[in-house]
Design an enzyme around this catalytic site. Sequence first.
Site, mmCIF file in Angstrom:
data_model
loop_
_atom_site.group_PDB
_atom_site.id
_atom_site.type_symbol
_atom_site.label_atom_id
_atom_site.label_comp_id
_atom_site.label_asym_id
_atom_site.label_seq_id
_atom_site.Cartn_x
_atom_site.Cartn_y
_atom_site.Cartn_z
ATOM 1 N N GLN A 80 -16.631 108.652 20.057
ATOM 2 C CA GLN A 80 -18.252 107.642 19.471
ATOM 3 C C GLN A 80 -18.865 108.331 20.728
ATOM 4 O O GLN A 80 -18.912 108.493 22.016
ATOM 5 C CB GLN A 80 -18.269 106.419 19.755
ATOM 6 N N GLY A 81 -19.996 108.767 19.932
ATOM 7 C CA GLY A 81 -20.942 109.221 20.731
ATOM 8 C C GLY A 81 -20.496 111.101 21.021
ATOM 9 O O GLY A 81 -21.776 112.026 21.651
ATOM 10 N N ASP A 82 -19.714 111.374 20.565
ATOM 11 C CA ASP A 82 -19.801 112.720 21.026
ATOM 12 C C ASP A 82 -19.738 114.178 19.517
ATOM 13 O O ASP A 82 -19.901 115.174 19.666
ATOM 14 C CB ASP A 82 -17.890 113.247 21.089
ATOM 15 N N SER A 83 -19.454 112.236 18.303
ATOM 16 C CA SER A 83 -20.115 113.205 16.338
ATOM 17 C C SER A 83 -21.679 114.327 17.153
ATOM 18 O O SER A 83 -22.244 114.097 17.562
ATOM 19 C CB SER A 83 -20.327 111.849 15.921
ATOM 20 N N HIS A 132 -23.864 112.305 9.590
ATOM 21 C CA HIS A 132 -24.072 111.050 9.648
ATOM 22 C C HIS A 132 -24.651 110.603 11.243
ATOM 23 O O HIS A 132 -24.939 109.399 11.656
ATOM 24 C CB HIS A 132 -22.984 110.297 10.354
ATOM 25 N N ASP A 142 -19.920 117.079 6.298
ATOM 26 C CA ASP A 142 -21.072 116.177 7.808
ATOM 27 C C ASP A 142 -21.522 117.313 8.500
ATOM 28 O O ASP A 142 -20.963 117.734 9.513
ATOM 29 C CB ASP A 142 -20.143 115.701 8.150
#
Length: 325
Positions: free
Chosen positions: A241-244, A95, A151
Amino acid sequence: MLLKFSLCAIFWIFQNALMAYSLHTHNESIHTHLPRPYLLADLDAKIFGGSPVAITSAPWQVSVRLKEYEIVQFGYGHICGGSVITTRVIVSAAHCAIYTNITPTVYRFPNDFTIVMGSVYLQEVTPYTLQYNVLEVVPHPDFNLQPLENDIALFFINGKIPTNYPTVSPIPLNRLALAAGLNCTVTGWGVTEQGITWPVLLGTVVPIVATAQCNNSYSGTIMNGMLCAGYLSTGGADACQGDSGGPLACNGTLAGIVSWGNGCAKPGYPGVYTNVSDYTNWILLTNSTFNYTRYGGALGLSCGPQQLMLLVFCLLNVLLWFRVN
Ligand SMILES: *[C@@H]1O[C@H](CO)[C@@H](O)[C@H](O)[C@H]1NC(C)=O
Ligand SMILES: *[C@@H]1O[C@H](CO)[C@@H](O)[C@H](O)[C@H]1NC(C)=O
Ligand SMILES: *[C@@H]1O[C@H](CO)[C@@H](O)[C@H](O)[C@H]1NC(C)=O
Ligand SMILES: *[C@@H]1O[C@H](CO)[C@@H](O)[C@H](O)[C@H]1NC(C)=O
Ligand SMILES: *[C@@H]1O[C@H](CO)[C@@H](O)[C@H](O)[C@H]1NC(C)=O
Ligand SMILES: *[C@@H]1O[C@H](CO)[C@@H](O)[C@H](O)[C@H]1NC(C)=O
Ligand SMILES: *[C@@H]1O[C@H](CO)[C@@H](O)[C@H](O)[C@H]1NC(C)=O
């Protein structure tokens, strides 16, 4: 002639000494170069339960960035984390590779990305920073956004990460089933409780949650290929968010890829990760389809800022040397 040569030699020695000096003094394990040092005091070190980590305790961590925003400012293009698994392969979440505003799923071009590693500082180029372009992005063919499934994506970089590099090394893939309660570590530059991205790499310990229990919490939406980690009853520590795409490391191996969750660090909702051991075969197979011969062999071309600088100096020296003789 002789004067010119000596000048060149002196210049060369000076440059190298300078580089060696800056390498020596820039200690990655102490955070002396925070762009906004006051933040640490402000936040009481409760960043979704996280605290700053030394790069040497997560040397596989990378920042996946979009070039178009990197132009604004170094670090501005950060969208996701990722992990170095071999000298030319980064694993991240699928993603992270899509245009978020387009449905159905459309993948970005490899040339949209740049990968930065080797330093805990998101917004600074340190003498340890390595940066690579991306030659190929291979998302899992069965990646699905709604519901989020499979993912995982591989990013093949246009260079080889030097072996024995002090601040970057690959993480082996986990191949074991993980017992509930096992303490693992998730790292990233993602959003903190205060809703801002943190300028240094943070890490937090999260225990593995039994899949059945997690599936209950998430009313049956946990599929094969996912695993859960976090504090089910209390919450308080999580990725966001941003660690994904970033690593969940268990016992020194890559067990999970930060994927999704209901909010961040909410009680009752642990973080959901791609279960890496479910995808080892796919990773090995996909890697074997990458044409290493075409892209400079398993060695590739190294072009971090340091390597480029060295190359320029070497070329200059060779040129001058020929002119002198
Ligand atoms: C960096 O700092 C840490 C903590 O202060 C220290 O233990 C380590 O020896 C230092 N490393 C270098 C290369 O100076
Ligand atoms: C992850 O995948 C492996 C391999 O399929 C499986 O044995 C394991 O139970 C899964 N979940 C966890 C939490 O390890
Ligand atoms: C995980 O860490 C917690 C807190 O430090 C500790 O109480 C627990 O025993 C650890 N679990 C395992 C399996 O080591
Ligand atoms: C989670 O629960 C749903 C609904 O009961 C089930 O279909 C699914 O297989 C479960 N997931 C796992 C990984 O067992
Ligand atoms: C951790 O890794 C070591 C060897 O690398 C292994 O012997 C041990 O069983 C592992 N522990 C767990 C809890 O997986
Ligand atoms: C990918 O293939 C290259 C070249 O054969 C090999 O050196 C590397 O270890 C492989 N990486 C993975 C993750 O399988
Ligand atoms: C890999 O690339 C080389 C050089 O471009 C080419 O000769 C070779 O046929 C390619 N191999 C495959 C399997 O496509």
